[in-house]
Design a protein around this motif. Structure first.
Motif, mmCIF file in Angstrom:
data_model
loop_
_atom_site.group_PDB
_atom_site.id
_atom_site.type_symbol
_atom_site.label_atom_id
_atom_site.label_comp_id
_atom_site.label_asym_id
_atom_site.label_seq_id
_atom_site.Cartn_x
_atom_site.Cartn_y
_atom_site.Cartn_z
ATOM 1 N N LEU A 85 0.832 -1.213 0.000
ATOM 2 C CA LEU A 85 0.000 0.000 0.000
ATOM 3 C C LEU A 85 0.860 1.255 0.000
ATOM 4 O O LEU A 85 0.493 2.274 -0.588
ATOM 5 N N TYR A 86 1.995 1.177 0.693
ATOM 6 C CA TYR A 86 2.848 2.348 0.879
ATOM 7 C C TYR A 86 3.934 2.432 -0.194
ATOM 8 O O TYR A 86 4.664 3.405 -0.267
ATOM 9 N N GLU A 87 4.016 1.378 -1.020
ATOM 10 C CA GLU A 87 5.009 1.353 -2.094
ATOM 11 C C GLU A 87 4.343 1.431 -3.468
ATOM 12 O O GLU A 87 4.995 1.227 -4.488
ATOM 13 N N SER A 88 3.046 1.695 -3.493
ATOM 14 C CA SER A 88 2.298 1.649 -4.755
ATOM 15 C C SER A 88 2.011 3.049 -5.300
ATOM 16 O O SER A 88 1.276 3.829 -4.695
ATOM 17 N N SER A 89 2.581 3.336 -6.473
ATOM 18 C CA SER A 89 2.269 4.601 -7.139
ATOM 19 C C SER A 89 0.825 4.614 -7.627
ATOM 20 O O SER A 89 0.206 5.674 -7.747
ATOM 21 N N THR A 90 0.282 3.426 -7.915
ATOM 22 C CA THR A 90 -1.112 3.329 -8.360
ATOM 23 C C THR A 90 -2.060 3.813 -7.273
ATOM 24 O O THR A 90 -3.021 4.538 -7.541
#
Length: 639
Positions: free
Chosen positions: A166-171
């Protein structure tokens, strides 16, 4: 670059980065508002960024060239109960360029730069905003071209490993910030034209405020900050459900609490029961859509009655949660929706919920104000939410709202094969969903890593002497809701895992397969002949035949203003559009005046008889170009 086609890492017009530090997204769009108004809206982040708890301008001073420098402190909510909220300490610079363009740029301040600093704040992890901002250019014919860049480092190392996607997703960042900003601008631009029709005679701003209050109240419940008056209650030995209490509802509700609702006079407060868990193989949109449409599968009418009673002046005894389902029916009364239909506000009328004679002091019908968002399965990285709060019949603009609900957030699939269920066991005992965690360990395909985090929060009022009873009731109720949701998730999941032979035809989702079958069966039912000569009934071949049919076939919703939901290749070619953009086109936009008259004259016949033949005419493509047709048949599509 305007007109440049987004690359493979994109969501619609939003480009996302998978290679930079942190997470980043950028977009370019056109909105019908002047640059000053656009800048004013975008800088007011709490009004459109649902995750924004507060944005404080601590100091501001002008620059020599007519610009402004501001020091900002922003707090954002955590999306689940399993990680800390984030805060930001940033510098923002706004100025006007020589060509009349407005620039707003912002980045985090750190001690290493020698600028002013702000100490860490309890319950918040300090995140970093890398250079971000807006370039807003005036258009000659009015309106603005806007470029948005969002770039953040959300400190993913500080959250449980299962949540890191969740915290690594640019989407996810693109959905929450970039797309949300563009949607807010388009919504306000459309409201300004007077085109938007809202239910119940309410002004758009009032309905927007209701949506914001529901969302904010749910976020406050999930986060339970101590400076809002929340404190944790002891558990009953099992850690699956967290109970928090707030004994100062005035602080929570603000001026909306009055003596008539019994809270302040009886010395009570608010109690919140919440839980988070991992789900396997269920698309968030599908689950939330089911929870919305089938409330009786998880809700308890006694608890609904207790929540509704809190709005009355008379106190109400604490019910025991019962095993049975909902005895009455729910009616969904639409209030408003956003331009792209990604979020809608509605009133739920719960009818005949079986109150006993002694409890007849309550109205027989109960009402909930409900906010539903993210139920488009094709929206990558979008979280799906269902948030509701009891309201009374008066439905006053300043009615107190105590929101409860569900949030389901997709965890992006892992490609390294290391995202197995065993790694999540340390998260909480309630994270695993029965055997769902191990069901597909040997499978392959798109669904095998479909995981999401479900967060549930239910709020109740209590009187001081009944606090323990209400806590026990809330704990038991949330456990029963969790069990119901797990049952639903298990039932929904297998339908997505059936092995498919060969490649799927476009668009290929189960909804498209089902819709194709309904279109063909309804045609045969009403017209008496088959839509195509082939007698193959396998659902995929039906979709393939429909998709490649030489006639333009288009399907639209039966609403006061019909909007297209599906078209085959010939239909998309005729309208000069795509499947995604199709959903922005309403039927009246493509028919010329004669076509509109003809269609609305025959509309009653289509609804009653099931079909109608329409005369030859002309329709307009999405580019405004005319296309003539010799004849048309309209028919009603049924399940």
């Amino acid at each position: 670059i305007p007109g440049m086609k987004p690359g493979p890492d994109s969501i619609g017009i939003v480009a996302i980065s998978n290679t930079c530090n942190g997470v980043a997204a950028r977009a370019c769009g056109l909105v019908g508002l002047d640059p000053t108004k656009v800048a004013e809206i975008l800088k007011d982040r709490p009004s459109w960024l649902r995750d924004c708890r507060c944005l404080d301008v601590l100091t501001a001073f002008p620059t020599g060239n007519g610009g402004t420098i501001e020091l900002l402190y922003m707090q954002t909510y955590a999306a689940t109960t399993l990680a800390s909220a984030r805060d930001f300490w940033t510098l923002r610079y706004t100025t006007v360029l020589e060509d009349g363009s407005l620039v707003v740029c912002e980045r985090s301040l750190s001690g290493t730069q020698g600028g002013p600093s702000i100490p860490p704040v309890q319950h918040f992890a300090r995140a970093e905003m890398l250079p971000s901002g807006y370039l807003i250019q005036p258009c000659e014919g009015g309106g603005s071209i806007i470029r948005i860049v969002d770039h953040m480092d959300l400190e993913p190392w500080s959250v449980p490993e299962v949540l890191r996607p969740l915290y690594e997703s640019s989407t996810v960042l693109a959905q929450k910030m970039t797309i949300a900003a563009l949607r807010r601008l388009r919504q306000i631009a459309q409201e300004a034209t007077g085109e938007v029709v809202f239910g119940w005679g309410r002004q758009p701003a009032v309905l927007r405020t209701f949506s914001q209050r529901l969302s904010r109240g749910f976020n406050e419940a999930v986060n339970g900050f101590t400076d809002d008056g929340w404190s944790l209650m002891g558990s009953d030995g099992v850690e699956d459900v967290t109970i928090a209490i707030n004994s100062s509802p005035n602080k929570h509700f603000g001026s909306q609490v009055n003596a008539s609702n019994g809270l302040t006079t009886l010395g009570g407060g608010i109690l919140c029961a919440k839980a988070s868990m991992l789900l396997q193989n269920v698309p968030p949109a599908l689950l939330v859509r089911f929870l919305r449409e089938h409330r009786s599968e998880w809700a308890d009418s006694n608890i609904d009655a207790y929540s509704a009673a809190a709005l009355k002046a008379s106190p109400y005894s604490v019910p025991g949660s019962r095993a049975g389902g909902f005895s009455g029916s729910q009616v969904i009364l639409p209030l408003a929706h956003t331009v792209e239909h990604e979020e809608f506000l509605e009133v739920i009328k719960l009818e005949g919920h079986g109150l006993t004679q002694e409890e007849a002091v309550l109205s027989r019908d109960m009402f909930l104000l409900q906010l539903c968002s993210g139920i488009d399965e094709n929206a990558a990285g979008a979280c799906a939410e269902l948030v509701f709060a009891p309201i009374d019949e008066s439905f006053a603009d300043d009615a107190p709202l105590l929101p409860s609900g569900f949030r389901v957030i997709p965890l992006e699939s892992r490609t390294d094969g290391s995202g197995g269920p065993n790694r999540t066991l340390d998260l909480a005992s309630a994270l695993e969903v029965g055997s769902a965690g191990t069901r597909n360990s040997g499978d392959s395909g798109a669904n095998t890593n479909l995981r999401s985090v479900l967060t549930i929060a239910f709020q109740f009022t209590y009187e001081s002497h009944l606090r323990e009873n209400v806590a026990a009731m809330a704990r038991q109720y949330v456990r029963s809701v969790v069990a119901s949701v797990q049952r639903v998730a298990m039932a929904l999941a297998p339908s997505r895992l059936s092995p498919h032979v060969g490649p799927r035809p476009p668009p290929g989702t189960p909804e498209a397969l089902t819709l194709a079958r309904w279109i063909c069966q309804s045609y045969r039912l009403h017209i008496g002949v088959d839509l195509f000569r082939a007698d193959c009934e396998a659902s995929e071949s039906v979709l393939k035949l429909l998709w490649h049919h030489s006639d333009a076939i288009m399907c639209c919703s039966v609403k006061s203003l019909p909007v297209f939901t599906f078209a085959n290749q010939a239909g998309l070619d005729m309208l000069e559009t795509t499947l995604v953009a199709l959903q922005d086109i309403s039927l009246d936009k493509i028919l010329d005046e004669n076509g509109r008259k003809s269609f609305f004259t025959d509309y009653g016949q289509i609804i009653q008889q099931g079909y109608a033949y329409l005369p030859a005419g002309i329709c307009l493509s999405s580019m405004g170009r005319p296309a003539s047709y010799d004849r048309a048949i309209a028919w009603k599509v049924l399940n």
